[in-house]
Design a protein around this motif. Structure first.
Motif, PDB file in Angstrom:
ATOM      1  N   ASN A 160       0.803  -1.218   0.000  1.00 51.70           N
ATOM      2  CA  ASN A 160       0.000   0.000   0.000  1.00 51.70           C
ATOM      3  C   ASN A 160       0.840   1.274   0.000  1.00 51.70           C
ATOM      4  O   ASN A 160       0.298   2.380   0.106  1.00 51.70           O
ATOM      5  CB  ASN A 160      -0.933   0.019   1.218  1.00 51.70           C
ATOM      6  CG  ASN A 160      -1.956  -1.105   1.186  1.00 51.70           C
ATOM      7  OD1 ASN A 160      -2.471  -1.434   0.118  1.00 51.70           O
ATOM      8  ND2 ASN A 160      -2.234  -1.692   2.336  1.00 51.70           N
ATOM      9  N   ASP A 161       2.146   1.126  -0.126  1.00 48.55           N
ATOM     10  CA  ASP A 161       3.042   2.276  -0.042  1.00 48.55           C
ATOM     11  C   ASP A 161       3.434   2.814  -1.412  1.00 48.55           C
ATOM     12  O   ASP A 161       3.577   2.068  -2.381  1.00 48.55           O
ATOM     13  CB  ASP A 161       4.324   1.902   0.705  1.00 48.55           C
ATOM     14  CG  ASP A 161       4.128   1.852   2.209  1.00 48.55           C
ATOM     15  OD1 ASP A 161       3.608   2.833   2.765  1.00 48.55           O
ATOM     16  OD2 ASP A 161       4.487   0.822   2.817  1.00 48.55           O
ATOM     17  N   THR A 162       3.633   4.127  -1.436  1.00 44.89           N
ATOM     18  CA  THR A 162       4.303   4.808  -2.536  1.00 44.89           C
ATOM     19  C   THR A 162       5.530   5.471  -1.936  1.00 44.89           C
ATOM     20  O   THR A 162       5.404   6.324  -1.057  1.00 44.89           O
ATOM     21  CB  THR A 162       3.408   5.862  -3.192  1.00 44.89           C
ATOM     22  OG1 THR A 162       2.276   5.230  -3.792  1.00 44.89           O
ATOM     23  CG2 THR A 162       4.172   6.637  -4.270  1.00 44.89           C
ATOM     24  N   THR A 226       3.959   7.925   0.829  1.00 45.68           N
ATOM     25  CA  THR A 226       3.868   7.438   2.212  1.00 45.68           C
ATOM     26  C   THR A 226       5.217   7.199   2.880  1.00 45.68           C
ATOM     27  O   THR A 226       5.283   7.012   4.093  1.00 45.68           O
ATOM     28  CB  THR A 226       3.065   6.124   2.249  1.00 45.68           C
ATOM     29  OG1 THR A 226       3.720   5.146   1.423  1.00 45.68           O
ATOM     30  CG2 THR A 226       1.632   6.347   1.749  1.00 45.68           C
ATOM     31  N   VAL A 245       4.974  13.381   4.497  1.00 48.24           N
ATOM     32  CA  VAL A 245       5.493  12.098   4.975  1.00 48.24           C
ATOM     33  C   VAL A 245       6.032  12.293   6.396  1.00 48.24           C
ATOM     34  O   VAL A 245       6.858  13.178   6.628  1.00 48.24           O
ATOM     35  CB  VAL A 245       6.607  11.574   4.060  1.00 48.24           C
ATOM     36  CG1 VAL A 245       7.133  10.237   4.569  1.00 48.24           C
ATOM     37  CG2 VAL A 245       6.121  11.448   2.616  1.00 48.24           C
ATOM     38  N   ARG A 249       8.928   7.704   8.700  1.00 47.65           N
ATOM     39  CA  ARG A 249       8.948   6.921   7.463  1.00 47.65           C
ATOM     40  C   ARG A 249       9.860   7.564   6.416  1.00 47.65           C
ATOM     41  O   ARG A 249       9.669   7.399   5.214  1.00 47.65           O
ATOM     42  CB  ARG A 249       7.537   6.749   6.914  1.00 47.65           C
ATOM     43  CG  ARG A 249       6.607   6.017   7.885  1.00 47.65           C
ATOM     44  CD  ARG A 249       5.579   5.205   7.162  1.00 47.65           C
ATOM     45  NE  ARG A 249       6.151   4.012   6.560  1.00 47.65           N
ATOM     46  CZ  ARG A 249       5.558   3.342   5.547  1.00 47.65           C
ATOM     47  NH1 ARG A 249       4.421   3.781   5.031  1.00 47.65           N
ATOM     48  NH2 ARG A 249       6.120   2.259   5.057  1.00 47.65           N
TER      49      ARG A 249
END
Length: 318
Positions: A160-162, A226, A245, A249
Motif C-alpha cells: 500500500n506504499d508509494t 507514504t 510524509v 517513514r
C-alpha cells in the motif's frame, strides 16, 4: 567468471596504496608482499572489487580516515569477490577453491586479501558466493546491498506504499528500488533526465530532481507519498516533509537530519546480505555494472565513481 588480468608472481602481489590522503590522484598500484593466512583466517585471491562512495570518502582526508581507523600507508576499496586459496588453522566452513565475497575495509583492491571469517561486518568478512552469481556481481553486493536493506527496514514498505527514492540510479539506489518493488511498493525515483530509461528498467517511475521536485511528485502521485529514502543528500527529505510524509517513514544514508533515521550497512538485519545474494542468483534482483576497469586504471575508475553520476556499479577486475 570474467577474464582476469595478469596473475601475481609467487610471493608478490599488486595492491592499491595511498601514501597520503586525498582524491583519486593519490591512488597508486604497488607491488607488495603477498599476505599469508594465519590461524583463524582465510586468504582470498581477489578477482573483482566493487567501488562505493565510502571508499573515497574515507580516504579523502586524515580526519575522516581516523574515524574509520585508517592510517598511512592505506589501501583502497571494501567490496570484493574471489576464490579462497589458503585456509589457516582452526577455520571451518571454508576450503581452498571456494568462491567467496564480502568486505575487507579499505584494502579490497588487491590481488589478495586475508579475512577472518568471524570478523566484523563489512570490515572483515567472507560469504560463500551462490551458484549463478558471477564474481563481478558478487563484488558489488556487500556495502550497497546491506545499506539498501537497512534503509528499507526503517520505512517498512508494503503493497500500500508509494515511496520516493532520491538518488535512485546510484549504487545503493539500484538495490533500494528493486527491493522496494519486491516488497510491493510503488517507487518514484529521482534522477537526471538522462537516467529516466535506466530507472524505468529498475522498476521506478522517474522524476527529475531539483527545483519544483515536490510539484512533480504531486503530479505523479496525487494520492500522496507514504515513505521516502534519501540516498544522496537532503533534498528528498525536504520534499517528503512538504508532501506530508512523517519523519518516522523517512530515512537517509548520506546525511544527518534531526528527527530522521539514518541507516548504514552495519544496521542491516543478520542474513540480509545472504538473502540479497540468493535473490540475485534466482534472477529476482539484478545489479547493473556501469563500468569495469583493470587495477592499473584505478584512478580513472575512482574518478568515475566519485562523480556520483554513474548508473549502477563500478568494478575493478583483477
Amino acid at each position: 567468471m570474467q577474464e582476469q588480468s595478469a596473475q601475481p608472481q609467487t610471493g608478490r602481489s599488486r595492491a592499491v596504496r595511498l601514501d597520503s590522503f586525498g582524491g583519486p590522484e593519490v591512488l597508486d598500484v604497488r607491488e607488495v608482499p603477498a599476505p599469508q593466512a594465519g590461524p583463524g583466517q582465510v586468504r582470498v585471491r581477489v578477482t573483482a572489487a566493487g567501488l562505493n562512495p565510502m571508499d573515497w570518502f574515507m580516504t579523502a582526508d586524515a580526519g575522516t580516515a581516523a574515524r574509520f581507523g585508517l592510517t598511512l600507508p592505506a589501501g583502497f576499496g571494501t567490496d570484493y569477490a574471489g576464490v579462497v586459496d589458503q585456509v589457516g588453522d582452526g577455520v571451518t566452513g571454508f576450503a581452498p577453491g571456494d568462491r567467496v565475497f564480502g568486505g575487507a575495509l579499505s584494502r579490497a583492491v588487491a590481488d589478495f586479501v586475508v579475512i577472518d571469517p568471524a570478523g566484523e561486518v563489512a570490515a572483515n568478512e567472507a560469504h560463500h558466493t551462490p551458484d549463478g552469481v558471477d564474481d563481478r556481481t558478487a563484488a558489488t553486493l556487500t556495502i550497497a546491498g546491506r545499506t539498501a536493506s537497512a534503509a528499507l527496514a526503517v520505512v517498512d514498505l508494503g503493497p500500500n506504499d508509494t515511496v520516493l527514492i532520491g538518488g535512485a540510479g546510484g549504487g545503493v539506489g539500484v538495490f533500494a528500488v528493486q527491493l522496494a518493488r519486491i516488497a510491493g511498493a510503488r517507487v518514484i525515483g529521482t534522477g537526471s533526465a538522462a537516467s529516466s530509461d535506466f530507472l524505468r528498467e529498475l522498476g521506478a517511475e522517474p522524476v527529475a530532481y531539483g527545483d519544483g521536485l515536490a510539484d512533480r511528485v504531486r503530479a505523479l502521485a496525487p494520492g500522496g507519498v507514504t515513505a521516502a529514502l534519501d540516498l544522496y543528500g537532503v533534498e528528498t527529505v525536504q520534499v517528503a516533509r512538504k508532501l506530508g510524509v512523517p519523519d518516522g517513514r523517512i530515512c537517509t544514508i548520506a546525511a544527518q537530519v534531526d528527527g530522521v533515521s539514518a541507516a548504514n550497512g552495519a544496521n542491516a538485519a543478520p542474513g540480509a546480505l545472504e538473502e540479497i545474494a540468493r535473490m540475485v542468483a534466482a534472477g529476482r534482483l539484478r545489479v547493473p555494472v556501469a563500468a569495469s576497469f583493470p587495477i592499473e586504471q584505478i584512478r580513472r575508475a575512482a574518478e568515475l565513481q566519485a562523480g556520483r553520476h554513474v548508473h549502477g556499479k563500478v568494478v575493478i577486475d583483477l
